[in-house]
Each structure stands twice: as structure tokens, then as C-alpha cells.
Motif scaffolding. Structure first.
Motif, PDB file in Angstrom:
ATOM      1  N   LYS A   1       0.491  -0.578   0.269  1.00 40.06           N
ATOM      2  CA  LYS A   1       0.201  -0.263  -0.057  1.00 40.06           C
ATOM      3  C   LYS A   1       1.100   0.793  -0.276  1.00 40.06           C
ATOM      4  O   LYS A   1       1.935   1.173   0.323  1.00 40.06           O
ATOM      5  CB  LYS A   1      -0.800   0.109   1.479  1.00 40.06           C
ATOM      6  N   GLU A   2       0.096   2.427  -0.447  1.00 35.61           N
ATOM      7  CA  GLU A   2       0.808   4.006  -0.539  1.00 35.61           C
ATOM      8  C   GLU A   2       1.318   4.140   0.877  1.00 35.61           C
ATOM      9  O   GLU A   2       0.298   4.188   1.265  1.00 35.61           O
ATOM     10  CB  GLU A   2       0.423   4.733  -1.324  1.00 35.61           C
ATOM     11  N   ARG A   3       2.150   4.496   0.868  1.00 37.16           N
ATOM     12  CA  ARG A   3       2.488   4.884   2.614  1.00 37.16           C
ATOM     13  C   ARG A   3       2.786   5.910   2.881  1.00 37.16           C
ATOM     14  O   ARG A   3       4.475   6.238   2.154  1.00 37.16           O
ATOM     15  CB  ARG A   3       3.272   3.667   3.557  1.00 37.16           C
ATOM     16  N   LEU A   4       3.264   7.140   3.383  1.00 35.57           N
ATOM     17  CA  LEU A   4       4.815   8.006   4.584  1.00 35.57           C
ATOM     18  C   LEU A   4       5.173   7.223   5.388  1.00 35.57           C
ATOM     19  O   LEU A   4       3.898   6.991   6.186  1.00 35.57           O
ATOM     20  CB  LEU A   4       3.805   9.290   3.916  1.00 35.57           C
ATOM     21  N   THR A   5       6.404   7.691   5.419  1.00 30.53           N
ATOM     22  CA  THR A   5       6.864   7.208   6.842  1.00 30.53           C
ATOM     23  C   THR A   5       7.305   8.444   7.468  1.00 30.53           C
ATOM     24  O   THR A   5       7.398   9.837   6.877  1.00 30.53           O
ATOM     25  CB  THR A   5       8.328   6.572   6.644  1.00 30.53           C
TER      26      THR A   5
ATOM     27  N   MET B   1      20.045  12.900   9.595  1.00 30.60           N
ATOM     28  CA  MET B   1      20.862  11.612   9.062  1.00 30.60           C
ATOM     29  C   MET B   1      19.777  10.317   8.547  1.00 30.60           C
ATOM     30  O   MET B   1      19.553   9.238   8.061  1.00 30.60           O
ATOM     31  CB  MET B   1      21.619  10.137  10.382  1.00 30.60           C
ATOM     32  N   LEU B   2      18.919  10.791   9.357  1.00 32.43           N
ATOM     33  CA  LEU B   2      17.187  10.057   9.224  1.00 32.43           C
ATOM     34  C   LEU B   2      16.248   9.050   7.399  1.00 32.43           C
ATOM     35  O   LEU B   2      16.498  10.528   7.299  1.00 32.43           O
ATOM     36  CB  LEU B   2      16.112  10.084  10.160  1.00 32.43           C
ATOM     37  N   THR B   3      16.622   8.387   7.394  1.00 26.07           N
ATOM     38  CA  THR B   3      16.059   8.390   5.803  1.00 26.07           C
ATOM     39  C   THR B   3      15.369   7.280   5.363  1.00 26.07           C
ATOM     40  O   THR B   3      16.422   6.046   6.894  1.00 26.07           O
ATOM     41  CB  THR B   3      17.426   8.860   4.778  1.00 26.07           C
ATOM     42  N   THR B   4      14.826   6.512   4.541  1.00 27.92           N
ATOM     43  CA  THR B   4      14.187   5.618   3.762  1.00 27.92           C
ATOM     44  C   THR B   4      13.630   5.546   2.704  1.00 27.92           C
ATOM     45  O   THR B   4      14.142   6.766   2.381  1.00 27.92           O
ATOM     46  CB  THR B   4      13.091   4.741   5.131  1.00 27.92           C
ATOM     47  N   GLU B   5      13.741   4.236   2.593  1.00 30.94           N
ATOM     48  CA  GLU B   5      13.545   4.389   0.473  1.00 30.94           C
ATOM     49  C   GLU B   5      11.568   5.070   1.056  1.00 30.94           C
ATOM     50  O   GLU B   5      10.824   4.969   1.755  1.00 30.94           O
ATOM     51  CB  GLU B   5      13.440   2.704   0.111  1.00 30.94           C
ATOM     52  N   GLY B   6      11.776   5.742  -0.621  1.00 27.58           N
ATOM     53  CA  GLY B   6      10.309   5.664  -0.516  1.00 27.58           C
ATOM     54  C   GLY B   6       9.841   7.257   0.451  1.00 27.58           C
ATOM     55  O   GLY B   6      11.034   8.368   0.685  1.00 27.58           O
ATOM     56  N   GLU B   7       9.204   8.044   0.285  1.00 25.66           N
ATOM     57  CA  GLU B   7       8.683   9.287   1.024  1.00 25.66           C
ATOM     58  C   GLU B   7       8.631   8.841   2.379  1.00 25.66           C
ATOM     59  O   GLU B   7       7.982   8.304   3.128  1.00 25.66           O
ATOM     60  CB  GLU B   7       7.449   9.980   0.553  1.00 25.66           C
ATOM     61  N   PHE B   8       9.612  10.818   3.361  1.00 24.58           N
ATOM     62  CA  PHE B   8       8.579  10.897   4.669  1.00 24.58           C
ATOM     63  C   PHE B   8       9.431  11.868   4.934  1.00 24.58           C
ATOM     64  O   PHE B   8       9.478  12.702   4.378  1.00 24.58           O
ATOM     65  CB  PHE B   8      10.692   9.377   4.423  1.00 24.58           C
ATOM     66  N   LEU B   9       8.810  11.946   6.364  1.00 24.75           N
ATOM     67  CA  LEU B   9       9.000  12.973   6.960  1.00 24.75           C
ATOM     68  C   LEU B   9       9.595  13.254   8.202  1.00 24.75           C
ATOM     69  O   LEU B   9       9.190  12.088   9.108  1.00 24.75           O
ATOM     70  CB  LEU B   9       7.531  13.862   7.109  1.00 24.75           C
ATOM     71  N   ARG B  10      10.740  14.209   8.633  1.00 21.75           N
ATOM     72  CA  ARG B  10      10.975  14.096   9.673  1.00 21.75           C
ATOM     73  C   ARG B  10      10.225  14.739  11.008  1.00 21.75           C
ATOM     74  O   ARG B  10      10.466  16.457  10.595  1.00 21.75           O
ATOM     75  CB  ARG B  10      12.570  14.543   9.666  1.00 21.75           C
TER      76      ARG B  10
END
Length: 444
Positions: A321-325, A340-349
């Protein structure tokens, strides 16, 4: 029979020594960290109201079939229990009925394993009828094969850790009675699930977009739900603070209203009986149109926790499913670590307590949920159809054209397909064609 000096009475707090056995098979597991697992067990015990007096670890090639830990280690544990005045021993791994019986007779204290501890916490958290049924079903499924191994626990209904919920009323019943009760609970749960499915279908028919908050326990999902929707939900810095799913309406900046659902938190080695019992609850994630994966960025085991969530989502069939981390709790990190926080796909800190970050989440949701603008022609007298257009998309412009209304609406492809299906279901409209901005989707 004279009660044991270590017996736990209803008004007496459980005082425990925690025990971890690290076998070769556990060491070979990719994401297993014995220190983290034991630290998590401490938090679980504290969440259940247990006073943790000490810990004991053992490295062994495989578990002892009789004592789980070796006989020598069992003697060491007995000495420590007596020295500390503990009345409970909690094991980080699942024990068989025979191991519980043997250890209880030798140590003369209450024996609890990780699974029973989690079930006990869930018993204290369940508030809705569905949650109470699910917990009792999981507890009885766990107890049934272990009845012969409960030893003194069967005659000591003293209360305390491990005997909440059905534990106080069901331990002394025979297997046939418990099987009958399990069958009845499954029937009741099927009825609850049927109602849940009807509610889901009703939400789908209204065209409301559904977003699920998922994540490891204590990642901050309930806090985020409360901050985004001003929902009156229980928020506490403890494991499994939320058990029953909570859904609240959330209005996006463009005016579109969606449903945001908080789900039960995941955890490493979540008991199989619990996963089975709570499948209906966890499937809120599977039914959602979009997933917000909330991550506790302040823990050293962040990557392990993310992996656990991925595994559970995959098991539920929601992995694709489409997701946002959302990397939450970044306010607890130094700037360099935060970047340094990162992951595959879209994300927000983000921090759930930052108004600016909450705004970024809403903007991100709107970008995901709203797509190209389309133009619809709808007869002016069809107020129900017009209302549906406002619910599903963001109306940018509207004008009167003879006896019709022309609506320029921003709506993504998935919602556009849903809108076409819903409009076609009305007697008042039939979908002829639908194109991107610049052309007209007409209904006659």
C-alpha cells in the motif's frame, strides 16, 4: 494448604526477576538483539505494574526441555529470588506447560512468560466489546494446552500479574468448558467482524478516504491522532497504551475530509494467538487507502522496529500500500542525528507536538490524496450527487451552465475511479467519459 510466602495476593504488587535464555537459534535470527529484547521485557513488566528487582541471562545451545534454563541456573535464580524477596519470575521466551509446572514447584513463585505478560497488558487495556472478546479468546487459546502445567496457579486464584480478565474465572474450568467458551467467543467475534465490515463498506460508499496510523508500540500514533484531530484518546508513555482502534475525521487544508484511524501497536514476537485474535483490528491497516507509518526515531532499535512493522504489514497483505513514513520524536535528537534519518520512499522528520510539523503532514496527505483537476457536469437539482463531489474532491471552481452545474474538482486517479463508480450508482447520473483538466466529464 498453607499459602506460599511468595504467593501474589490481589493487593500485593508483583515483584519480579526477569529471565532471558539466549539460544543458538535465536542468535541466528537476523533482527534479534538479546539486550534489546530484555530491555523491552522490562518495559512490558513495568507497563503491567510489576516491580522489576533484577534480571538474569543465560547463553545455552538450546532450551532445557524440563527446566528451560539449566538446573544450575535454576538454582541460581532461586537464590536470587529469595535474596531479593521476589514473588514472580518472568521469562522472555514462551514456556511449555511442563516447564511452568517444574519451575513453579522448584522456585515456589509465580511463573510468567513473555506471551502471558503481553496478554495480561492487553486484558487491562481492552475497553470495547470487540477488544474484550479478542483478549479473552487469545488468553484461553494460550491457556488451553497449558492447563496441566499451571501447577499451583490453578489453586491459587490470588490475582495479580498473569491472572487478569478470564484468568480469574477460567483457570479452574476443564478443557471441554474452555473449548466451548472459545467456540462461543469466536462466534461473537465473527458477529463483531461482520459489523466492522459493514461500517467499512459504508465508509467506502460515501467516498471517504481512509488513512491508517501504524507503527511499533509507543511510537506516538495516539499522540499524533490527538494532535491532528483533537480527539479525546488515551495517551501515555507506555507500551500498548492503545488497544482498540480509534477513528476520527480529519479536515485537510483544501477542505477535504478524511478518516484517520489509530491501530494497535506492533511488537517483536507478538504472540500468534494475539495476532489471530486481533486480525480484525489489524485489518484496519489493510482496508485503508493510505498508510502513515509512525516511527520512534529516538530509539536505538529504530530499524528493527521498522522491520517488525514491515513484516506484520506483509502478513496482513498491506505491505504494497501507498505510505508515508513519519520519523517521530525528532525533538529528542541532536540536529546531526536528525538529518541522518532516511528510508526508501517518501518520509518526513517530525515531532507530534510541533504545529509546523503537523501542517507538513496535512500538506503531504493532501498532495498524496489530491491529484489532477477534472471538470464535472451535474444536473443542478441533484444535490446528493453535488454533495458527493464535495466530499470526494477539492472543488476549485463552480458555475451554472443552463440547468447544470459545472464543477472543477481536484481529485486523484484512485478517487476519480471511485467517484465514477459512485456517481454511476445514482439513478440521476451515468458516466460517459472522464479526462484530465481541459476536457469535461459529463453526466446526463
Amino acid at each position: 494448604m498453607k499459602p506460599s510466602v511468595h504467593e501474589v495476593t490481589p493487593d500485593q504488587q508483583a515483584r519480579a526477576v526477569l529471565v532471558s535464555l539466549v539460544t543458538q537459534s535465536l542468535k541466528r535470527e537476523e533482527n534479534y538483539d538479546p539486550d534489546y529484547s530484555l530491555a523491552e521485557l522490562i518495559r512490558l513488566a513495568e507497563t503491567a505494574g510489576v516491580e522489576v528487582l533484577g534480571t538474569l541471562s543465560q547463553n545455552k545451545e538450546y532450551a532445557d526441555s524440563k527446566w528451560f534454563i539449566g538446573k544450575g541456573k535454576a538454582q541460581e535464580l532461586k537464590d536470587e529470588l529469595e535474596a531479593l524477596g521476589a514473588n514472580t519470575a518472568i521469562f522472555d521466551q514462551e514456556l511449555s506447560g511442563a516447564q511452568v509446572r517444574n519451575l513453579e514447584q522448584f522456585l515456589d513463585v509465580k511463573i510468567i512468560d513473555r506471551t502471558q505478560l503481553i496478554l495480561d497488558i492487553f486484558a487491562g487495556r481492552a475497553k470495547t466489546r470487540e477488544g474484550i472478546i479478542q483478549v479473552e479468546l487469545a488468553q484461553l487459546s494460550y491457556l488451553l494446552p497449558r492447563l496441566s502445567g499451571q501447577g499451583k496457579n490453578l489453586s491459587r486464584l490470588g490475582g495479580g500479574i498473569g491472572t487478569r480478565g478470564p484468568g480469574e474465572t477460567k483457570l479452574e474450568t476443564d478443557r471441554r468448558h474452555i473449548r466451548d467458551r472459545i467456540s462461543e467467543l469466536k462466534r461473537q467475534l465473527q458477529e463483531v467482524v461482520r459489523h466492522r465490515v459493514l461500517h467499512r463498506e459504508r465508509r467506502k460508499k460515501t467516498g471517504v478516504f481512509q488513512v491508517a496510523l501504524v507503527g511499533y508500540t509507543n511510537a506516538g500514533k495516539s499522540t499524533l491522532l490527538r494532535q491532528l484531530t483533537q480527539a479525546d484518546v488515551y495517551v501515555e508513555n507506555q507500551l500498548f497504551a492503545t488497544l482498540d482502534p480509534t477513528s476520527r475525521a480529519l479536515k485537510l487544508p483544501g477542505g477535504m475530509e478524511i478518516v484517520l484511524t489509530d491501530t494497535v501497536g506492533f511488537i517483536q514476537n507478538l504472540p500468534h494467538d494475539l495476532v489471530a485474535a486481533f486480525r480484525a483490528t489489524l485489518e484496519e491497516a489493510n482496508e485503508a487507502d493510505f498508510i502513515l507509518h509512525v516511527v520512534d526515531s529516538s530509539t536505538e532499535m529504530m530499524e528493527v522496529q521498522m522491520h517488525v512493522v514491515d513484516e506484520v504489514l506483509e502478513e496482513l497483505g498491506a505491505h504494497g500500500k501507498e505510505r508515508l513514513t513519519l520519523f517521530n520524536k525528532t525533538d529528542l535528537l541532536p540536529p546531526k542525528q536528525r538529518e541522518m534519518l532516511t528510508t526508501e520512499g517518501e518520509f518526513l522528520r517530525i515531532s507530534a507536538y510541533s504545529e509546523q510539523d503537523l501542517g507538513r503532514i496535512l500538506d503531504a496527505l493532501e498532495r498524496h490524496l489530491m491529484g489532477d483537476s477534472r471538470t464535472f457536469r451535474i444536473p443542478a437539482e441533484k444535490g446528493d450527487v453535488i454533495s458527493l463531489v464535495y466530499r470526494v474532491g477539492e472543488v476549485l471552481e463552480n458555475e451554472v451552465d443552463g440547468g447544470d452545474m459545472l464543477f472543477k474538482v481536484r481529485v486523484n486517479n484512485k478517487e476519480y475511479d471511485k467517484l465514477g463508480y459512485l456517481l454511476a450508482a445514482y439513478d440521476s447520473a451515468q458516466l460517459i467519459h472522464g479526462e484530465n483538466e481541459g476536457e469535461t466529464s459529463e453526466y446526463v
